[in-house]
Write a protein that holds these residues in place. Structure first.
Motif, PDB file in Angstrom:
ATOM      1  N   GLU A 150       3.792 -34.332  -0.050  1.00 15.18           N
ATOM      2  CA  GLU A 150       5.133 -34.464   0.503  1.00 15.18           C
ATOM      3  C   GLU A 150       6.169 -34.784  -0.553  1.00 15.18           C
ATOM      4  O   GLU A 150       5.873 -35.396  -1.582  1.00 15.18           O
ATOM      5  N   LYS A 151       7.384 -34.340  -0.271  1.00 24.28           N
ATOM      6  CA  LYS A 151       8.553 -34.708  -1.076  1.00 24.28           C
ATOM      7  C   LYS A 151       9.511 -35.461  -0.163  1.00 24.28           C
ATOM      8  O   LYS A 151       9.628 -35.156   1.030  1.00 24.28           O
ATOM      9  N   ASP A 152      10.202 -36.444  -0.713  1.00 23.90           N
ATOM     10  CA  ASP A 152      11.117 -37.247   0.102  1.00 23.90           C
ATOM     11  C   ASP A 152      12.139 -36.376   0.810  1.00 23.90           C
ATOM     12  O   ASP A 152      12.550 -36.674   1.945  1.00 23.90           O
ATOM     13  N   SER A 153      12.549 -35.276   0.167  1.00 24.85           N
ATOM     14  CA  SER A 153      13.583 -34.422   0.754  1.00 24.85           C
ATOM     15  C   SER A 153      13.123 -33.794   2.067  1.00 24.85           C
ATOM     16  O   SER A 153      13.955 -33.435   2.911  1.00 24.85           O
ATOM     17  N   TRP A 154      11.814 -33.661   2.269  1.00 23.96           N
ATOM     18  CA  TRP A 154      11.307 -33.071   3.505  1.00 23.96           C
ATOM     19  C   TRP A 154      11.622 -33.954   4.714  1.00 23.96           C
ATOM     20  O   TRP A 154      11.650 -33.478   5.843  1.00 23.96           O
ATOM     21  N   PHE A 155      11.855 -35.241   4.467  1.00 21.98           N
ATOM     22  CA  PHE A 155      11.982 -36.210   5.559  1.00 21.98           C
ATOM     23  C   PHE A 155      13.409 -36.728   5.725  1.00 21.98           C
ATOM     24  O   PHE A 155      13.629 -37.660   6.492  1.00 21.98           O
ATOM     25  N   GLU A 156      14.347 -36.123   5.001  1.00 21.64           N
ATOM     26  CA  GLU A 156      15.735 -36.574   5.104  1.00 21.64           C
ATOM     27  C   GLU A 156      16.239 -36.424   6.537  1.00 21.64           C
ATOM     28  O   GLU A 156      16.102 -35.370   7.158  1.00 21.64           O
ATOM     29  N   GLY A 157      16.803 -37.495   7.057  1.00 20.61           N
ATOM     30  CA  GLY A 157      17.377 -37.483   8.400  1.00 20.61           C
ATOM     31  C   GLY A 157      16.388 -37.786   9.500  1.00 20.61           C
ATOM     32  O   GLY A 157      16.786 -37.930  10.659  1.00 20.61           O
ATOM     33  N   ILE A 158      15.096 -37.879   9.181  1.00 19.20           N
ATOM     34  CA  ILE A 158      14.101 -38.168  10.215  1.00 19.20           C
ATOM     35  C   ILE A 158      14.051 -39.681  10.447  1.00 19.20           C
ATOM     36  O   ILE A 158      13.833 -40.458   9.528  1.00 19.20           O
ATOM     37  N   LYS A 159      14.269 -40.069  11.691  1.00 20.60           N
ATOM     38  CA  LYS A 159      14.185 -41.475  12.091  1.00 20.60           C
ATOM     39  C   LYS A 159      13.293 -41.535  13.323  1.00 20.60           C
ATOM     40  O   LYS A 159      13.548 -40.865  14.315  1.00 20.60           O
ATOM     41  N   LEU A 160      12.242 -42.322  13.250  1.00 15.82           N
ATOM     42  CA  LEU A 160      11.290 -42.407  14.342  1.00 15.82           C
ATOM     43  C   LEU A 160      11.629 -43.566  15.268  1.00 15.82           C
ATOM     44  O   LEU A 160      12.257 -44.547  14.850  1.00 15.82           O
ATOM     45  N   GLY A 171       6.705 -38.860  17.199  1.00 18.49           N
ATOM     46  CA  GLY A 171       8.078 -39.340  17.258  1.00 18.49           C
ATOM     47  C   GLY A 171       9.085 -38.492  16.523  1.00 18.49           C
ATOM     48  O   GLY A 171      10.260 -38.859  16.430  1.00 18.49           O
ATOM     49  N   VAL A 172       8.659 -37.332  16.017  1.00 16.90           N
ATOM     50  CA  VAL A 172       9.565 -36.450  15.278  1.00 16.90           C
ATOM     51  C   VAL A 172      10.279 -35.533  16.269  1.00 16.90           C
ATOM     52  O   VAL A 172       9.648 -34.919  17.132  1.00 16.90           O
ATOM     53  N   THR A 173      11.598 -35.438  16.158  1.00 15.08           N
ATOM     54  CA  THR A 173      12.365 -34.594  17.067  1.00 15.08           C
ATOM     55  C   THR A 173      12.087 -33.114  16.802  1.00 15.08           C
ATOM     56  O   THR A 173      11.575 -32.737  15.748  1.00 15.08           O
ATOM     57  N   ASP A 174      12.449 -32.264  17.767  1.00 12.14           N
ATOM     58  CA  ASP A 174      12.134 -30.839  17.697  1.00 12.14           C
ATOM     59  C   ASP A 174      12.606 -30.202  16.393  1.00 12.14           C
ATOM     60  O   ASP A 174      11.864 -29.467  15.740  1.00 12.14           O
ATOM     61  N   HIS A 175      13.845 -30.462  16.022  1.00 15.01           N
ATOM     62  CA  HIS A 175      14.416 -29.829  14.834  1.00 15.01           C
ATOM     63  C   HIS A 175      13.622 -30.196  13.590  1.00 15.01           C
ATOM     64  O   HIS A 175      13.255 -29.327  12.782  1.00 15.01           O
ATOM     65  N   HIS A 176      13.336 -31.471  13.424  1.00 17.32           N
ATOM     66  CA  HIS A 176      12.612 -31.915  12.240  1.00 17.32           C
ATOM     67  C   HIS A 176      11.141 -31.519  12.301  1.00 17.32           C
ATOM     68  O   HIS A 176      10.522 -31.248  11.272  1.00 17.32           O
TER      69      HIS A 176
END
Length: 238
Positions: free
Chosen positions: A26-36, A96-101
């Motif tokens: 994983e890279k941190d950029s893959w998870f930008e904006g993801i809030k569980l 807990g990840v939203t559809d878009h993410h």
């Protein structure tokens, strides 16, 4: 290169893909904006990132609740691309990840460019090929991994790609190993299987292949795991 073999009859090596030759790092950029949920609006941390990646790459078992339809998709995910997508999107949503993410992370999973080769992958494949030992990639997977090998100029050093969604069999089913052996034109006793799952990859033993387990460590922490695995079986590709 001198190939030293205690197993003089060795003619082929079968390799698993994920956690063996390549790793999804994983890279941190893959998870930008993801809030569980429960994270109080904070960006998810490295431990949560690592757990999500584990859920996306674990070779066996399942980590979230599943109804009958979801269980069917999960069980058959490596046979049909549509079921593969359905299964992993469910896992991510239940995590807990939203559809878009969830869709964004899933696209990372199936992109060969996202996969990082272990440091000795290309060299080991090249040296085995040069020594006349045939190789096959035998993977439970529902997307084409060949471009990942093109990226490290190793495609010509792999004799066969035996992918579950193309051959209709999933490890540990002996059929997928039998297909690889038939394509390589070798007997089970003339081959070894290298993989990170004794449950899945170890299924090759049912046919009479030797099996060696490698640890799916982060790439930086396993610089020569393939070489050591082969050396354990008397094959020196240093």
């Amino acid at each position: 290169m001198e190939v030293v073999q205690s197993l003089r009859r060795l003619k082929a090596v079968l390799f698993d893909f994920s956690g063996t030759l390549f790793r999804l790092e994983e890279k941190d950029s893959w998870f930008e904006g993801i809030k569980l949920p429960g994270q109080a609006g904070r960006q998810i941390d490295g431990h949560v990132q690592a757990e999500l990646m584990r859920r996306m790459t674990a070779p066996t078992g399942h980590m979230v609740p599943m109804g009958p339809n979801e269980h069917y998709a999960w069980t058959n995910r490596d046979l049909e691309p549509d079921l593969h997508r359905e299964a992993y999107l469910h896992v991510l949503r239940e995590s807990g990840v939203t559809d878009h993410h969830a869709e964004s992370l899933y696209q990372r999973l199936i992109s060969p460019s996202s996969w990082t080769p272990y440091l000795d992958t290309a060299d080991v494949l090249r040296k085995l090929s040069k020594a006349g030992i045939r190789t096959a990639v035998v993977s439970n997977i529902a997307f084409d991994v060949r471009p990942a090998f093109e990226g490290i100029e190793a495609t010509d050093h792999v004799d066969e790609f035996v992918l579950s969604y193309e051959v209709g069999a999933v490890k540990p089913d002996p059929k997928i190993f039998a297909t690889a052996l038939q394509r390589l034109e070798v007997e089970p006793a003339e081959a070894i299987m290298v993989g990170d799952s004794e449950e899945a990859d170890g299924g090759a033993q049912a046919l009479g292949c030797e099996f060696v387990l490698v640890d799916p460590l982060p790439v930086a922490d396993r610089p020569d795991g393939l070489r050591r695995a082969l050396l354990h079986h008397g094959v020196d590709v240093s």
